[in-house]
Design a protein around this motif. Structure first.
Motif, mmCIF file in Angstrom:
data_model
loop_
_atom_site.group_PDB
_atom_site.id
_atom_site.type_symbol
_atom_site.label_atom_id
_atom_site.label_comp_id
_atom_site.label_asym_id
_atom_site.label_seq_id
_atom_site.Cartn_x
_atom_site.Cartn_y
_atom_site.Cartn_z
ATOM 1 N N VAL A 1 9.416 -7.628 -7.360
ATOM 2 C CA VAL A 1 10.367 -5.681 -6.743
ATOM 3 C C VAL A 1 10.695 -5.404 -4.613
ATOM 4 N N GLY A 2 9.942 -6.928 -4.601
ATOM 5 C CA GLY A 2 9.484 -6.039 -3.004
ATOM 6 C C GLY A 2 8.380 -5.145 -2.885
ATOM 7 N N VAL A 3 7.624 -5.163 -3.092
ATOM 8 C CA VAL A 3 6.550 -4.504 -2.818
ATOM 9 C C VAL A 3 5.899 -4.729 -1.785
ATOM 10 N N ASP A 4 5.513 -3.723 -0.889
ATOM 11 C CA ASP A 4 4.573 -3.437 0.193
ATOM 12 C C ASP A 4 3.205 -4.045 0.128
ATOM 13 N N GLU A 5 2.596 -5.211 0.323
ATOM 14 C CA GLU A 5 1.288 -5.695 0.072
ATOM 15 C C GLU A 5 0.527 -4.266 1.134
ATOM 16 N N THR A 6 0.897 -4.157 1.931
ATOM 17 C CA THR A 6 0.211 -2.550 2.364
ATOM 18 C C THR A 6 -0.699 -1.500 1.363
ATOM 19 N N LYS A 7 0.897 -1.484 0.380
ATOM 20 C CA LYS A 7 0.466 -0.414 -0.428
ATOM 21 C C LYS A 7 -0.049 -0.432 -1.925
ATOM 22 N N VAL A 8 -0.511 -1.556 -1.978
ATOM 23 C CA VAL A 8 -0.819 -2.266 -3.559
ATOM 24 C C VAL A 8 -2.191 -2.554 -3.012
ATOM 25 N N HIS A 9 -2.828 -2.148 -4.166
ATOM 26 C CA HIS A 9 -4.294 -1.064 -4.007
ATOM 27 C C HIS A 9 -5.321 -2.145 -5.193
ATOM 28 N N PRO A 10 -5.284 -3.458 -5.165
ATOM 29 C CA PRO A 10 -6.019 -4.066 -7.084
ATOM 30 C C PRO A 10 -7.588 -3.515 -6.368
ATOM 31 N N MET A 11 -8.371 -3.670 -7.550
ATOM 32 C CA MET A 11 -9.186 -3.555 -7.963
ATOM 33 C C MET A 11 -10.597 -4.705 -7.128
ATOM 34 N N PRO A 12 -11.712 -4.653 -7.257
ATOM 35 C CA PRO A 12 -12.270 -6.170 -6.444
ATOM 36 C C PRO A 12 -12.244 -7.287 -7.365
ATOM 37 N N ALA A 13 -12.059 -8.400 -7.242
ATOM 38 C CA ALA A 13 -12.299 -9.732 -7.382
ATOM 39 C C ALA A 13 -13.434 -10.056 -7.705
ATOM 40 N N ASP A 14 -14.440 -10.986 -8.802
ATOM 41 C CA ASP A 14 -15.569 -11.117 -8.311
ATOM 42 C C ASP A 14 -15.649 -12.336 -7.344
#
Length: 244
Positions: free
Chosen positions: A98-111
């Motif tokens: 859908v064309g998200v801006d990765e600077t506005k995507v905030h995933p929780m940390p991965a291990d």
């Protein structure tokens, strides 16, 4: 804040379509007011259906997905790319298309070998004092919400916005979860629940079960709390709670 609103659809597919339509309408309205909407996503089977329906609506241009802040309410602390991660499911189902801006995507940390508590603290610092326009949550058959489980010490957290869960009763055991203080800063909170296996938990949450037994009882939007259910999930509701 008013009491919770309840919407009941026939089945999971119909529920996913209604939720997707309402999500698109909500985000579109916020953007028309000059706002960059912020949403908290959930995981689970119904979430995947909803995300797929949202992706089908992306081409209508009603939402500028490059101008939406995206967060997650909880995450399994497993390596990046692990299929157990809620982030990965959401990316496959709709974010990647859908064309998200990765600077506005905030995933929780991965291990990545980092201590789980340190990873949770890092994410809590990223959340800070922010509020969210919309918090979307699932519900477990035991009444858990995000990764806040019955009887766990995490239910008593009153300050930190995200904490570690080291021993989830539902695998995988290690997780990071938002806490009541930040979930309850959501302007709107939507519970998205399908299936008769969750009917008792829905009824408990909506009839005042203690938070220690049914954590979902402790989450409310500052402006709106909306329970969006299919008939299976609503099947144990007392008649007085069912929409007329």
């Amino acid at each position: 804040m008013t009491g919770p609103e309840i919407l009941i659809e026939t089945d999971a597919s119909a529920l996913a379509e209604v939720v997707a339509d309402q999500l698109v309408s909500t985000l579109s309205a916020l953007q028309s007011q000059g706002t960059t909407p912020s949403i908290v996503l959930t995981g689970g089977t119904i979430a995947e259906k909803i995300h797929e329906e949202v992706a089908r609506r992306a081409s209508d241009g009603r939402v500028d997905w490059s101008n939406v802040e995206i967060w997650w309410g909880d995450e399994r602390y497993v390596p990046a790319g692990d299929p157990d991660r809620n982030e990965g499911q959401a990316r496959v189902a709709f974010l990647d298309g859908v064309g998200v801006d990765e600077t506005k995507v905030h995933p929780m940390p991965a291990d990545d070998g980092t201590d789980l508590d340190a990873a949770a603290a890092r994410f809590a610092a990223e959340v800070g004092t922010r509020t969210f326009d919309l918090v979307m949550l699932g519900l477990g058959p035991d009444g858990h919400v995000a990764s806040l489980f019955p009887g766990k010490p995490t239910l008593a957290e009153t300050e930190r916005t995200a904490v570690a869960e080291h021993d989830s009763p539902k695998p995988p055991p290690r997780r990071i979860t938002m806490t009541f203080p930040v979930l309850n800063r959501g302007r709107e909170v939507w519970f998205l629940v399908s299936g008769s296996g969750k009917a008792d938990a829905v009824a408990r949450a909506l009839t005042g079960s203690p938070v220690e037994q049914t954590p979902a009882s402790g989450v409310h939007g500052s402006e709106q709390t909306l329970w969006m259910l299919d008939e299976g999930a609503a099947s144990a509701l007392p008649d007085e709670l069912r929409p007329s």
